[in-house]
Design an enzyme around this catalytic site. Structure first.
Site, short mmCIF file in Angstrom:
data_model
loop_
_atom_site.label_atom_id
_atom_site.label_comp_id
_atom_site.label_asym_id
_atom_site.label_seq_id
_atom_site.Cartn_x
_atom_site.Cartn_y
_atom_site.Cartn_z
N THR A 183 -28.14 25.87 5.65
CA THR A 183 -27.37 24.80 4.95
C THR A 183 -27.05 25.41 3.67
OG1 THR A 183 -29.11 23.64 3.97
CG2 THR A 183 -28.40 22.99 6.01
N LYS A 232 -40.60 16.69 -4.05
CA LYS A 232 -40.90 16.39 -2.81
C LYS A 232 -42.22 16.00 -2.61
CE LYS A 232 -36.84 17.29 -0.91
NZ LYS A 232 -36.11 16.24 -0.53
N ASP A 244 -23.78 7.19 -4.48
CA ASP A 244 -24.42 8.20 -5.17
C ASP A 244 -25.78 7.80 -5.63
OD1 ASP A 244 -25.33 9.79 -7.68
OD2 ASP A 244 -23.42 9.44 -8.59
N SER A 254 -40.00 18.11 2.46
CA SER A 254 -39.88 19.59 2.49
C SER A 254 -41.44 20.13 2.68
CB SER A 254 -39.25 20.17 1.33
OG SER A 254 -39.46 21.63 1.30
N ASN A 272 -31.64 11.23 2.75
CA ASN A 272 -31.69 12.67 3.04
C ASN A 272 -31.00 13.15 1.88
OD1 ASN A 272 -30.99 15.19 4.62
ND2 ASN A 272 -28.93 14.55 4.05
N ILE A 281 -27.83 18.96 7.15
CA ILE A 281 -28.68 18.36 7.98
C ILE A 281 -28.40 16.71 8.09
CG2 ILE A 281 -31.07 17.38 8.25
CD1 ILE A 281 -31.91 20.18 6.82
N SER A 322 -22.17 9.31 1.12
CA SER A 322 -21.82 10.51 0.40
C SER A 322 -21.25 10.09 -0.98
CB SER A 322 -20.54 11.20 1.12
OG SER A 322 -20.05 12.24 0.52
#
Length: 239
Positions: free
Chosen positions: A197, A168, A63, A149, A90, A18, A37
């Protein structure tokens, strides 16, 4: 070199799934995107894929579990851009393996909370100065989107993935806290749905394009006055 793009976005965990699709769609909408990333090779490859498609994309090693890494990422960002318009938290993990909370390993819970909750807080805190410098703040608003979520929605919750679900729910609380503390910023949570995913699996009902849709909408076209809410399919849902 500082980007000349008038609109900038940083997406954590953007090397795949995503996050990458959100970066692609925002780049298509005219944003200079920063691909956050933890994995250097995968992050660089993801950014290069976007560049090869004609977009402006920059890899930033980030990180979210490491305060030093986040501060260094903010320093790197400051060399590439003078402001930030959209921050998308994300990056997340789901390590539950079918156990209920009765058998939940506290260390697994700690990892979920560190990545999915504490990470979003720390990234937001360290990148907030760049959001405050956005020249678009008065026109289209600056935006923070936390990818949550439905598993964290209390009204829907049962026994699924307790560490992930609890994290979440906590992330949704983080959204409310930042929305209250930042009246000039639109801060929202979004449920992308069950998406195909690495996390969602091949049997999931939604494509990554569908999973990214509401996130991109919140980052671009949603009214800047909409803040402190939980969304799915561009509609507000219950916490």
């Amino acid at each position: 070199m500082t980007t000349q793009h008038p609109k900038t976005a940083l997406i954590t965990g953007a090397n795949k799934g995503i996050g990458f699709e959100v970066a692609r769609q925002l780049a298509k909408r005219g944003f200079a995107v920063f691909v956050g990333s933890r994995d250097m090779a995968k992050g660089r490859a993801a950014a290069q894929t976007l560049c090869d498609a004609g977009y402006e994309a920059t890899f930033i090693q980030l990180d979210v579990t490491d305060p030093v890494s986040i501060r260094q990422a903010a320093g790197t960002f400051s060399q590439k851009a003078d402001h930030l318009d959209v921050l998308i938290n994300n990056a997340a993990i789901l390590e539950d393996h079918g156990e209920t909370i009765v058998k939940l390993n506290p260390e697994l819970l700690d990892r979920a909370l560190t990545t999915n909750v504490k990470g979003a807080i720390m990234v937001t805190q360290d990148f907030l100065p760049f959001l405050e410098k956005s020249p678009n703040r008065d026109q289209i608003g600056t935006r923070i989107i936390n990818v949550s979520s439905g598993a964290g929605a209390l009204g829907e919750m049962q026994t699924y993935a307790p560490a992930y679900s609890v994290s979440k729910t906590a992330l949704n609380a983080v959204t409310r806290q930042f929305a209250g503390a930042l009246p000039g910023v639109a801060v929202n949570s979004v449920c992308p749905g069950w998406v195909r995913t690495d996390m969602g699996g091949k049997g999931a009902s939604r494509s990554v394009e569908q999973g990214a849709e509401t996130i991109v909408w919140l980052a671009t076209d949603a009214p800047a006055t909409e803040t402190g809410k939980f969304w799915r399919d561009r509609k507000e849902i219950a916490w």
